[in-house]
Design a protein around this motif. Sequence first.
Motif, PDB file in Angstrom:
ATOM      1  N   ASN A 300       0.838  -1.186   0.000  1.00  0.00           N
ATOM      2  CA  ASN A 300       0.000   0.000   0.000  1.00  0.00           C
ATOM      3  C   ASN A 300       0.878   1.242   0.000  1.00  0.00           C
ATOM      4  OD1 ASN A 300       0.970   0.186   2.610  1.00  0.00           O
ATOM      5  ND2 ASN A 300      -0.969  -0.346   3.575  1.00  0.00           N
ATOM      6  N   ARG A 301       0.279   2.409   0.168  1.00  0.00           N
ATOM      7  CA  ARG A 301       1.039   3.653   0.065  1.00  0.00           C
ATOM      8  C   ARG A 301       2.137   3.739   1.121  1.00  0.00           C
ATOM      9  NH1 ARG A 301       0.172   8.465  -2.480  1.00  0.00           N
ATOM     10  NH2 ARG A 301      -1.903   7.780  -3.157  1.00  0.00           N
ATOM     11  N   ARG A 302       1.805   3.349   2.385  1.00  0.00           N
ATOM     12  CA  ARG A 302       2.804   3.425   3.446  1.00  0.00           C
ATOM     13  C   ARG A 302       3.977   2.472   3.165  1.00  0.00           C
ATOM     14  NH1 ARG A 302       2.541   4.546   9.071  1.00  0.00           N
ATOM     15  NH2 ARG A 302       0.304   4.902   8.881  1.00  0.00           N
ATOM     16  N   GLY A 303       3.621   1.217   2.830  1.00  0.00           N
ATOM     17  CA  GLY A 303       4.677   0.254   2.546  1.00  0.00           C
ATOM     18  C   GLY A 303       5.486   0.640   1.320  1.00  0.00           C
ATOM     19  N   PHE A 304       4.805   1.173   0.310  1.00  0.00           N
ATOM     20  CA  PHE A 304       5.513   1.588  -0.897  1.00  0.00           C
ATOM     21  C   PHE A 304       6.503   2.708  -0.599  1.00  0.00           C
ATOM     22  CE2 PHE A 304       5.758   4.639  -4.399  1.00  0.00           C
ATOM     23  CZ  PHE A 304       6.315   3.841  -5.385  1.00  0.00           C
ATOM     24  N   ASN A 305       6.078   3.685   0.176  1.00  0.00           N
ATOM     25  CA  ASN A 305       6.984   4.794   0.498  1.00  0.00           C
ATOM     26  C   ASN A 305       8.235   4.301   1.201  1.00  0.00           C
ATOM     27  OD1 ASN A 305       5.271   6.691  -0.628  1.00  0.00           O
ATOM     28  ND2 ASN A 305       4.214   7.117   1.300  1.00  0.00           N
ATOM     29  N   GLN A 306       8.057   3.339   2.114  1.00  0.00           N
ATOM     30  CA  GLN A 306       9.204   2.827   2.856  1.00  0.00           C
ATOM     31  C   GLN A 306      10.144   2.042   1.940  1.00  0.00           C
ATOM     32  OE1 GLN A 306       8.191   0.693   6.441  1.00  0.00           O
ATOM     33  NE2 GLN A 306      10.092  -0.453   6.431  1.00  0.00           N
ATOM     34  N   VAL A 307       9.590   1.100   1.176  1.00  0.00           N
ATOM     35  CA  VAL A 307      10.427   0.272   0.303  1.00  0.00           C
ATOM     36  C   VAL A 307      11.038   1.113  -0.815  1.00  0.00           C
ATOM     37  CG1 VAL A 307      10.428  -1.731  -1.227  1.00  0.00           C
ATOM     38  CG2 VAL A 307       9.056  -1.753   0.853  1.00  0.00           C
ATOM     39  N   GLN A 320      22.668   3.803 -10.490  1.00  0.00           N
ATOM     40  CA  GLN A 320      21.775   3.338 -11.545  1.00  0.00           C
ATOM     41  C   GLN A 320      20.561   4.251 -11.672  1.00  0.00           C
ATOM     42  OE1 GLN A 320      20.797  -0.741 -10.833  1.00  0.00           O
ATOM     43  NE2 GLN A 320      22.892  -1.483 -11.082  1.00  0.00           N
ATOM     44  N   ARG A 321      19.743   3.994 -12.696  1.00  0.00           N
ATOM     45  CA  ARG A 321      18.558   4.801 -12.957  1.00  0.00           C
ATOM     46  C   ARG A 321      17.307   4.021 -12.558  1.00  0.00           C
ATOM     47  NH1 ARG A 321      18.762   7.067 -18.909  1.00  0.00           N
ATOM     48  NH2 ARG A 321      17.754   8.871 -17.979  1.00  0.00           N
ATOM     49  N   LEU A 322      16.267   4.784 -12.270  1.00  0.00           N
ATOM     50  CA  LEU A 322      14.980   4.211 -11.885  1.00  0.00           C
ATOM     51  C   LEU A 322      13.875   4.865 -12.694  1.00  0.00           C
ATOM     52  CD1 LEU A 322      14.916   3.943  -7.975  1.00  0.00           C
ATOM     53  CD2 LEU A 322      14.823   2.075  -9.599  1.00  0.00           C
ATOM     54  N   ALA A 323      12.818   4.098 -12.926  1.00  0.00           N
ATOM     55  CA  ALA A 323      11.610   4.653 -13.538  1.00  0.00           C
ATOM     56  C   ALA A 323      10.458   4.476 -12.561  1.00  0.00           C
ATOM     57  CB  ALA A 323      11.289   3.958 -14.853  1.00  0.00           C
ATOM     58  N   VAL A 324       9.708   5.536 -12.347  1.00  0.00           N
ATOM     59  CA  VAL A 324       8.523   5.509 -11.492  1.00  0.00           C
ATOM     60  C   VAL A 324       7.308   5.689 -12.397  1.00  0.00           C
ATOM     61  CG1 VAL A 324       7.316   6.560  -9.557  1.00  0.00           C
ATOM     62  CG2 VAL A 324       9.815   6.468  -9.565  1.00  0.00           C
ATOM     63  N   MET A 325       6.402   4.711 -12.355  1.00  0.00           N
ATOM     64  CA  MET A 325       5.221   4.739 -13.222  1.00  0.00           C
ATOM     65  C   MET A 325       3.961   4.846 -12.378  1.00  0.00           C
ATOM     66  SD  MET A 325       6.115   1.751 -15.974  1.00  0.00           S
ATOM     67  CE  MET A 325       7.723   1.686 -16.765  1.00  0.00           C
ATOM     68  N   ALA A 366       2.803  -1.535  -6.388  1.00  0.00           N
ATOM     69  CA  ALA A 366       2.005  -1.123  -5.229  1.00  0.00           C
ATOM     70  C   ALA A 366       0.668  -0.582  -5.703  1.00  0.00           C
ATOM     71  CB  ALA A 366       2.733  -0.072  -4.401  1.00  0.00           C
ATOM     72  N   ARG A 367      -0.318  -0.724  -4.828  1.00  0.00           N
ATOM     73  CA  ARG A 367      -1.614  -0.076  -5.041  1.00  0.00           C
ATOM     74  C   ARG A 367      -1.703   1.073  -4.050  1.00  0.00           C
ATOM     75  NH1 ARG A 367      -7.441  -1.771  -2.878  1.00  0.00           N
ATOM     76  NH2 ARG A 367      -8.697  -0.223  -3.971  1.00  0.00           N
ATOM     77  N   PHE A 373      -2.252   2.636  -9.246  1.00  0.00           N
ATOM     78  CA  PHE A 373      -1.156   1.707  -9.003  1.00  0.00           C
ATOM     79  C   PHE A 373       0.159   2.418  -9.322  1.00  0.00           C
ATOM     80  CE2 PHE A 373      -4.846  -0.849  -9.790  1.00  0.00           C
ATOM     81  CZ  PHE A 373      -4.723  -1.928  -8.930  1.00  0.00           C
ATOM     82  N   CYS A 374       1.247   1.863  -8.771  1.00  0.00           N
ATOM     83  CA  CYS A 374       2.565   2.440  -9.028  1.00  0.00           C
ATOM     84  C   CYS A 374       3.566   1.306  -9.222  1.00  0.00           C
ATOM     85  CB  CYS A 374       2.998   3.337  -7.865  1.00  0.00           C
ATOM     86  SG  CYS A 374       4.477   4.312  -8.240  1.00  0.00           S
ATOM     87  N   VAL A 375       4.454   1.491 -10.190  1.00  0.00           N
ATOM     88  CA  VAL A 375       5.495   0.509 -10.488  1.00  0.00           C
ATOM     89  C   VAL A 375       6.830   1.237 -10.478  1.00  0.00           C
ATOM     90  CG1 VAL A 375       6.397  -1.118 -12.186  1.00  0.00           C
ATOM     91  CG2 VAL A 375       3.927  -0.897 -11.873  1.00  0.00           C
TER      92      VAL A 375
END
Length: 754
Positions: A300-307, A320-325, A366-367, A373-375
């Motif tokens: 979820n949002r909390r877990g996603f922010n932490q990870v 390295q590079r990252l993509a946030v979708m 994550a949802r 959703f976010c990837v």
Amino acid sequence: MEWLGLHLFSELPATGRLILDCRHEPLLLMVAYGVAIAACFATLDMAERQSHGEDPTAHRRWRLLGACCLAGGIWAMHFISMLAFQAPLEIHYDVSLTGLSLLIALFAAWLAMNSLDRQHMRPRHYLQGAVLIGLGIVCMHFVGMAALQTGAQQHYQAGLLLACIAIAILTSLAALLLAHGLSKGNGTRHLMLKLGASVLMASGIVATHFTGMSAMTLVLTDDTPLSLVSGDNRMQLGLTIAFIALLISASCLSAALADKKLQSKEHDLRRVSNLLNQLDQVRAQLQQAAHYDALTNLLNRRGFNQVFAERLAEQVADGQRLAVMFLDIDHFKRINDSLGHAAGDELLKVIADHIQAATRSQDLVARLGGDEFCVVTSLKTRDEARHLAQRIMQRMKDPIDLGGRRMVMTTSIGISIYPDDGLTALELLKHADLALYQSKGNGRNSLHFFDNGLRSRATLELQLEEELRIALLEERGLCVHYQPIYNRANGQVAKLEALVRWEHPQHGLLSPDRFIGIAETNGLIADLDLWVLRRACTDLARLVQHGYADLKVTVNCSALTLGRDALASEVQMALLHAGLGAHHLELEVTENALMGDITRTISLLKRIRALGVALSIDDFGTGYSSLAYLKRLPLDVLKIDRSFLQDVPDNQKDCEIIQAIIIMAHTLHLKVVSEGVETVAQHAFLADHGCDYLQGYLLSRPLPFGELPPVLESLERRRMPFILDRDTVPPGSPDLFPDNPGHRASASVAQQGR
């Protein structure tokens, strides 16, 4: 019957001498009774410890200890009572028989403790145990009596002997019941019950002994001489045995108490351990609930922010590079509205599976809430992010069976790249969100990367939102311009359309297309519409007082405002506050605003029309037109959108469409207004085909309220001003013939004036 020298169930001999001078030492009797009570109390404690023991070894240990305590107490009580017995004879004790009596007492006590070790005692178990234990106690007693060496024969009466056996069995039965009943419990009340039970059991044992003694008669044969009792140590021996017995009972009680405390501590430790285990489980559950979505099992949002923060720190270290979708399901609200939230939840589960199937195992999915959703994925080039997004979009198009229907969903995706578009998690998420809005604004089912232009537009929109909120609150900067609407038949100004403007301190005069969308998105549109309504009613009331009694003012009403049940009362209050008659007001609504809850909308419009307010449908032909709805709506005026007039009279299809609209409206007894009149040819075409009202830059542009009176006076003098000359415009009035007549500064909800 003779047994071990005892004459049981036999008559007294015809010859011989009876020993009648027999008595007991009271002190030793009291000591014997006390020993029996202590032994019974300790035995009950042993039975309690035995029932609480969880280890089989502990069971056997407490059973053996309880048996020794009970046997020692009964035997000591019996032996001390025998020492208390006084007769005019020399008394000795046979050691072997005395030892045998002790062994019998041990066997009977072991039977008692073994009976108490059953988990479920039935009546037959109690009865069997009581008979065996009672007979064991009787045997112990009479073996002990056989050990008594006096030189006299012991004869026992049958009745008292049977009474002795009965008392022993009943006492054993009571002891088993009490011991089993008191095996569980604690506190002062339990202790007092156990003490009372000990007294009762000891009384039964003592009663068994003295009933047996009462049954005894000592008989000396004629040839046996009487012997005087020499000095003995019975008192000292009795007290010594009592001391030893009490010491054994006390030791057993101490052991039981220590074990009870130890077991209590073990139970406390076990309970604490169980609580800790439960806390660990609850903590794990809370961790799961706090960091994972219960519906899809994604972060979820909390877990996603932490990870995500941890993943970002690793990427910073590795360079390295990252993509946030950011993903948003297109038109997901329709599923909830049509099939219900349960179906929507099932759809979200399937969509989550589709997204996970399209991503790699190391990607973060994550949802964040609702249908968002976010990837997060590692990459080397931007094309990798594009290819992943395209895979997700393609997988989303797989048919889904839901509620008996087969449907295909699409998604809009916004992408931000680390470190190009931001260095922190907050920046990357915000920029991916901005790119998502760009995708949704461009027709959905598409993907967009973030660029700095999106950030500039978002910053400007946020600034405009804050300033618009202040402008509404303080009624500062907002103003209303009015565009005349002409009656084609007589050339007079019949109506004024109220169009809101915003005099921004930095950006100058803003047309509605710059801030209406912001107002709708942020819940300000209802307040803005109400402000325009009140201002328009107030301004027209002033014009009416100055002689323009036939003028009407038309005010636009957004779809969101039309969805409020309080609109009818707000319209009535605005008219009352301005002192304006309802026939001077006309509300304009768009087709799309009418296509929501049509039944509720019709009811609301009827209530407004009942006040005397006219109703018009704006931008006709650009929305979801329905003739079935159109005939049900309580309308007075139909307004043709300017898009149909742009190519008239050159475009034959547009000409035919306008003719059809005018004919249809007149058939439904509706007046027709054509907006966007910008050329003489357009004016002539509309006049030839019976359009009732004309509005456009050819006739007049929107004017501030202060500039209306001179223009209205000039038009009133000319009476038929189909086309105004520059000479008729008062000095200081705005240019009625702009260089770009195709550009219209006014916009309604759908790119039109307000």
